[in-house]
Scaffold this active site. Structure first.
Site, PDB file in Angstrom:
ATOM      1  N   ARG A 150     104.769  27.391  23.058  1.00 46.97           N
ATOM      2  CA  ARG A 150     104.336  26.472  22.000  1.00 46.97           C
ATOM      3  C   ARG A 150     105.322  25.334  21.858  1.00 46.97           C
ATOM      4  O   ARG A 150     106.514  25.476  22.137  1.00 46.97           O
ATOM      5  CB  ARG A 150     104.191  27.224  20.665  1.00 46.97           C
ATOM      6  N   THR A 160      96.506  30.768  17.467  1.00 43.63           N
ATOM      7  CA  THR A 160      95.513  29.768  17.857  1.00 43.63           C
ATOM      8  C   THR A 160      94.210  30.022  17.090  1.00 43.63           C
ATOM      9  O   THR A 160      93.663  31.113  17.153  1.00 43.63           O
ATOM     10  CB  THR A 160      95.265  29.842  19.385  1.00 43.63           C
ATOM     11  N   GLU A 178      88.156  30.114  29.152  1.00 46.07           N
ATOM     12  CA  GLU A 178      88.505  31.357  28.474  1.00 46.07           C
ATOM     13  C   GLU A 178      87.733  31.324  27.164  1.00 46.07           C
ATOM     14  O   GLU A 178      87.938  30.430  26.328  1.00 46.07           O
ATOM     15  CB  GLU A 178      90.008  31.472  28.200  1.00 46.07           C
ATOM     16  N   HIS A 223     104.081  38.459  21.605  1.00 45.55           N
ATOM     17  CA  HIS A 223     104.482  39.193  20.397  1.00 45.55           C
ATOM     18  C   HIS A 223     105.825  39.892  20.559  1.00 45.55           C
ATOM     19  O   HIS A 223     106.517  40.145  19.576  1.00 45.55           O
ATOM     20  CB  HIS A 223     103.387  40.183  19.991  1.00 45.55           C
ATOM     21  N   GLU A 271      99.756  29.553  28.811  1.00 46.29           N
ATOM     22  CA  GLU A 271      98.932  28.878  27.799  1.00 46.29           C
ATOM     23  C   GLU A 271      99.762  27.741  27.227  1.00 46.29           C
ATOM     24  O   GLU A 271     100.932  27.938  26.870  1.00 46.29           O
ATOM     25  CB  GLU A 271      98.588  29.833  26.657  1.00 46.29           C
ATOM     26  N   ARG A 315     108.166  28.860  18.875  1.00 44.73           N
ATOM     27  CA  ARG A 315     108.351  29.893  17.856  1.00 44.73           C
ATOM     28  C   ARG A 315     108.505  31.301  18.443  1.00 44.73           C
ATOM     29  O   ARG A 315     109.067  32.165  17.820  1.00 44.73           O
ATOM     30  CB  ARG A 315     107.218  29.864  16.833  1.00 44.73           C
ATOM     31  N   HIS A 364      91.475  36.734  22.515  1.00 39.69           N
ATOM     32  CA  HIS A 364      91.780  36.563  21.094  1.00 39.69           C
ATOM     33  C   HIS A 364      91.135  37.670  20.252  1.00 39.69           C
ATOM     34  O   HIS A 364      89.907  37.752  20.171  1.00 39.69           O
ATOM     35  CB  HIS A 364      91.368  35.200  20.541  1.00 39.69           C
ATOM     36  N   HIS A 422     102.391  31.971  25.922  1.00 40.00           N
ATOM     37  CA  HIS A 422     102.056  30.685  25.314  1.00 40.00           C
ATOM     38  C   HIS A 422     103.370  29.999  24.955  1.00 40.00           C
ATOM     39  O   HIS A 422     104.089  30.461  24.068  1.00 40.00           O
ATOM     40  CB  HIS A 422     101.200  30.931  24.062  1.00 40.00           C
ATOM     41  N   ASN A 434      99.363  39.661  27.322  1.00 39.40           N
ATOM     42  CA  ASN A 434     100.062  38.584  26.611  1.00 39.40           C
ATOM     43  C   ASN A 434     101.317  39.174  25.942  1.00 39.40           C
ATOM     44  O   ASN A 434     101.208  40.096  25.128  1.00 39.40           O
ATOM     45  CB  ASN A 434      99.110  37.980  25.571  1.00 39.40           C
TER      46      ASN A 434
HETATM   47  N1  PXP Z   1      94.079  33.909  24.601  1.00 45.58           N
HETATM   48  C1  PXP Z   1      94.551  32.820  23.945  1.00 45.58           C
HETATM   49  C2  PXP Z   1      94.165  31.473  24.439  1.00 45.58           C
HETATM   50  C3  PXP Z   1      95.398  32.962  22.816  1.00 45.58           C
HETATM   51  O1  PXP Z   1      95.867  31.862  22.195  1.00 45.58           O
HETATM   52  C4  PXP Z   1      95.774  34.257  22.409  1.00 45.58           C
HETATM   53  C5  PXP Z   1      96.695  34.417  21.247  1.00 45.58           C
HETATM   54  O2  PXP Z   1      97.978  34.046  21.616  1.00 45.58           O
HETATM   55  C6  PXP Z   1      95.283  35.357  23.130  1.00 45.58           C
HETATM   56  C7  PXP Z   1      94.419  35.154  24.208  1.00 45.58           C
HETATM   57  C8  PXP Z   1      95.642  36.766  22.766  1.00 45.58           C
HETATM   58  O3  PXP Z   1      95.174  37.079  21.507  1.00 45.58           O
HETATM   59  P1  PXP Z   1      95.589  38.431  20.796  1.00 45.58           P
HETATM   60  O4  PXP Z   1      97.074  38.414  20.613  1.00 45.58           O
HETATM   61  O5  PXP Z   1      94.821  38.409  19.526  1.00 45.58           O
HETATM   62  O6  PXP Z   1      95.179  39.558  21.721  1.00 45.58           O
END
Ligand code: PXP
Length: 239
Positions: A45, A101, A151, A10, A70, A49, A191, A43, A7
Site C-alpha cells: 500500500r 480494499t 479478480e 495480515h 496487489e 501500513r 475478498h 498488497h 495473502n
Molecule cells: N484480493 C484483494 C484484491 C484484496 O484487496 C484482498 C484484501 O487484502 C484480498 C484478496 C484478500 O481478502 P481477505 O483478507 O478478506 O481474504
C-alpha cells in the site's frame, strides 16, 4: 484445478503493531507454500501500513510458486513492479482511510490510466489482473484495457446477511465469470472468502485462483499455518 493464492498481509499487520521484526510474512509465505499454497499475494500500500518494501524484495527472491503483487495503478507502484518483476500484478483501488480494499476498480472511469499501466506491465512480461466488482460493464472495460485476468471482488457475496442475498450475489459472480471467459480473460476471486463460503463459490467453477488472507491467518493463529492452509487447499480442490 483451482489454486490458493495465500495473502500474507495480515502477518505483516501483526508485525507492524509493534514495529518490530516478527512475525515475518516471508516465513509465513514459505510455510504456506510448503502446505500447498500455489501463489503468494501481498498488497504494497501507498502508506506501507502492513507489507514493506523489504518484504517485496525478499519475497521476490524466495517465493517458489508465483508472486502476485496487489497495488494501486500509480507511477510509484508501476516503477516498483517493473523493478521487482512479480509474476503477476493485481491492480486495486486504494483509499487511505479504508480498513481494507472496499470495492472494485472503476475501470470505466479510469480506462486510460489503467490501460497505460496494463501496457507498461505486460510489455515487461508481467501478467496483469484487475480487481473488479462482478459488474458486466466493468468487465467489458477490463477487457478493453488489455489485462489478462479479472479478480472478482467477492466482498458483497461474503457479507451477504442471508442465503437469498448470497444466492443473488453468487449469480452475479457466475455471470461475471461467463462474460470474462467469453472475452478471453482468466478469472481469479478474492475478498472475504472463508472456510464456509468457499464451498458454494468453488462449486460454480471457472475460478482459477482464490486470493485469501484474513480467514486463513485467523485460523492459523489458533491451529497453525500448516493446518490452516491445508484445510483451505482441500476445500478449493475438492469442492
Ligand atoms: N484480493 C484483494 C484484491 C484484496 O484487496 C484482498 C484484501 O487484502 C484480498 C484478496 C484478500 O481478502 P481477505 O483478507 O478478506 O481474504
Amino acid at each position: 484445478m483451482a489454486k490458493l493464492g495465500l495473502n500474507v498481509d495480515h502477518v505483516a499487520t501483526v508485525r507492524q503493531a509493534r514495529g518490530g521484526v516478527e512475525p515475518d510474512p516471508v516465513t509465513a509465505a514459505a510455510m504456506g507454500e510448503l502446505a500447498g499454497a500455489e501463489g503468494i499475494t501481498i498488497h504494497l500500500r501507498e502508506d506501507r501500513r502492513h507489507i514493506q518494501d523489504r518484504d517485496l524484495e525478499i519475497l521476490r527472491r524466495t517465493v517458489k510458486t508465483k508472486l502476485n503483487l496487489e497495488m494501486a495503478a500509480t507511477q510509484e507502484m508501476v516503477r516498483i513492479a517493473l523493478r521487482t518483476k512479480p509474476e503477476q500484478v493485481t491492480l486495486v483501488p486504494e483509499k487511505r482511510q479504508e480498513l481494507t480494499t472496499e470495492g472494485g476498480l472503476d475501470v470505466i472511469l479510469n480506462l486510460k490510466s489503467i490501460t497505460d499501466a496494463v501496457k507498461r506491465l505486460r510489455d515487461n512480461g508481467i501478467v496483469v489482473s484487475l480487481f473488479v466488482d462482478p459488474d458486466q460493464e466493468q468487465i467489458k472495460a477490463a477487457s478493453k484495457s488489455g489485462a489478462d485476468y479479472i479478480e472478482i471482488h467477492t466482498g458483497a457475496f461474503a457479507a451477504a446477511p442471508d442465503w437469498q442475498t448470497q444466492k443473488r450475489e453468487l449469480d452475479e459472480i457466475d455471470a461475471a465469470i461467463k462474460l470474462a471467459t467469453k472475452v478471453g480473460m482468466g478469472v481469479n476471486a478474492g475478498h472475504g472468502i472463508n472456510y464456509v463460503n468457499i464451498k458454494p463459490l468453488a462449486a460454480i467453477g471457472g475460478i482459477e485462483e482464490y486470493n485469501i488472507g484474513h480467514s486463513i491467518m485467523a485460523r492459523a493463529i489458533l491451529v497453525g499455518m500448516d493446518r490452516a492452509v491445508k484445510d483451505m487447499v482441500e476445500l478449493i480442490k475438492y469442492a
